[in-house]
Structure formats: C-alpha cells, structure tokens
Design a protein around this motif. Sequence first.
Motif, PDB file in Angstrom:
ATOM      1  N   THR A  96       0.867  -1.179   0.000  1.00  0.00           N
ATOM      2  CA  THR A  96       0.000   0.000   0.000  1.00  0.00           C
ATOM      3  C   THR A  96       0.901   1.225   0.000  1.00  0.00           C
ATOM      4  OG1 THR A  96      -1.678  -1.203   1.243  1.00  0.00           O
ATOM      5  CG2 THR A  96      -1.866   1.197   1.193  1.00  0.00           C
ATOM      6  N   ASN A  97       0.748   2.041  -1.014  1.00  0.00           N
ATOM      7  CA  ASN A  97       1.580   3.233  -1.179  1.00  0.00           C
ATOM      8  C   ASN A  97       1.090   4.367  -0.274  1.00  0.00           C
ATOM      9  OD1 ASN A  97       3.811   4.374  -2.575  1.00  0.00           O
ATOM     10  ND2 ASN A  97       2.437   5.472  -3.949  1.00  0.00           N
ATOM     11  N   TRP A  98       1.913   5.378  -0.070  1.00  0.00           N
ATOM     12  CA  TRP A  98       1.561   6.516   0.784  1.00  0.00           C
ATOM     13  C   TRP A  98       0.298   7.229   0.305  1.00  0.00           C
ATOM     14  CZ3 TRP A  98       1.079  11.161  -1.594  1.00  0.00           C
ATOM     15  CH2 TRP A  98       1.717  11.325  -2.813  1.00  0.00           C
ATOM     16  N   ASN A  99      -0.012   7.158  -1.011  1.00  0.00           N
ATOM     17  CA  ASN A  99      -1.182   7.849  -1.545  1.00  0.00           C
ATOM     18  C   ASN A  99      -2.443   6.989  -1.531  1.00  0.00           C
ATOM     19  OD1 ASN A  99      -0.605   6.085  -3.612  1.00  0.00           O
ATOM     20  ND2 ASN A  99      -0.311   7.638  -5.174  1.00  0.00           N
ATOM     21  N   GLY A 100      -2.373   5.820  -0.916  1.00  0.00           N
ATOM     22  CA  GLY A 100      -3.548   4.961  -0.793  1.00  0.00           C
ATOM     23  C   GLY A 100      -3.699   3.943  -1.901  1.00  0.00           C
ATOM     24  N   PHE A 101      -2.947   4.071  -2.980  1.00  0.00           N
ATOM     25  CA  PHE A 101      -3.017   3.101  -4.062  1.00  0.00           C
ATOM     26  C   PHE A 101      -2.213   1.858  -3.699  1.00  0.00           C
ATOM     27  CE2 PHE A 101      -4.089   6.842  -6.564  1.00  0.00           C
ATOM     28  CZ  PHE A 101      -5.015   6.340  -7.466  1.00  0.00           C
ATOM     29  N   HIS A 103       0.623  -0.454  -4.736  1.00  0.00           N
ATOM     30  CA  HIS A 103       1.812  -0.184  -5.546  1.00  0.00           C
ATOM     31  C   HIS A 103       2.486  -1.509  -5.893  1.00  0.00           C
ATOM     32  CE1 HIS A 103       6.065   0.931  -6.292  1.00  0.00           C
ATOM     33  NE2 HIS A 103       5.480   1.873  -6.989  1.00  0.00           N
ATOM     34  N   TYR A 183      -1.604   3.416 -14.109  1.00  0.00           N
ATOM     35  CA  TYR A 183      -2.630   3.359 -13.055  1.00  0.00           C
ATOM     36  C   TYR A 183      -3.844   2.585 -13.542  1.00  0.00           C
ATOM     37  CZ  TYR A 183      -0.126   7.039 -10.588  1.00  0.00           C
ATOM     38  OH  TYR A 183       0.820   7.746  -9.919  1.00  0.00           O
TER      39      TYR A 183
END
Length: 187
Positions: A96-101, A103, A183
Amino acid sequence: MYLVMHPKDPEVSVRLADEGFAPYVWGNDFSFDVKAYAHVDQNKKVEHWPLETITPYRKCYGIDPDEFASYLGGADSAIFMAYLDGEAVGHVVVSTNWNGFAHVDELAVAARARRYGVAKSLLDVVKFWSLKKNLPGIMLETQNNNIGACRLYERCGYQVGGIDRLRYRGIDPQTREVAIFWYLLFE
C-alpha cells in the motif's frame, strides 16, 4: 530443471510466497531483449507510440529477494508467486503506497514462461488484493524499453498517469530510459 510447457492449456496458479521465494528468484532468468525505445504519447495506444529502433541488447534488473523480505506476511504488503504446471515462474510484490493506491513494487516472469498468461494472472491477484483492502486503484512503473510490459498493462486496463524522463539519469547520465507510471483506477 526442465519445464514442459502446454501452450494450448497451461495451468497457472498463484499463491502467497513462502520460503521458496529466494531460491526461485536466484534460479531464474528474468531478463528481456530490448530492441527499441518507445516515445510515450499518453493520447495514443501503445501500438501507435513511435519507436526508436536500436542495436538490441539484453536487459536484466538484478532482482534481489532480500530487498523484499519484510513484505512477507506484512499487513500492507504481500508477495505472490505464480506457478505454471506446478513450477514457480513468476512473482509480484505489492504494497500500500503513501497515496492509498496499491503499488506494484516488482512484477517478473521467468523468460521461458512468458506468453502463457502468468503476468496477467499476477495482476489479477493484485487487483483482488487491492479491492479486498478497499484501495482506490493500482499503480506501477515500467520503462519505455519494456514495450511488452506496456502492452500488457494497457490490455489489462491500466492508463499512463505520468512520465519521468530524468528518473534514471542518476544511474546513467546518458540513458534514454524513461519511467512510465501506469494506473488502474477502480470505479
């Protein structure tokens, strides 16, 4: 070890990585042939991107299983391995990436096992993992010299979200490699 391929009906399965992950990585060739650099155009399909043909060379990223050791069993990360007719031939590392996506930190398929749906199966598992965690989508990165990967991501519904022409200049000031960020947004 010899792997017998059944192109008409390959059996692909995916499961969480286990203690066999490191030996599998060290025992496989994940390199690919580079024959051209694509000039990315976000407004066109990959098949219409202009290509700059080059003297072919073999590209290998030097995958290190220890780099992802902390991903095994993590709440916000996972490593999945793909098997073709029972033999480990691919993997995907997701977090889980810092932006919520979600990864995709790494996606690789052994050279001898490509074109059997292994990479797509791994991406399907990442999508399931991401949806289960209620994430808004998936992001990943590849380069303009990995045109096969770009075609795969486009076929799987990903769209180009950004391009970074300078990302690899610290490694090689003369590089023509361009980072492409893909994405998959969930509805």
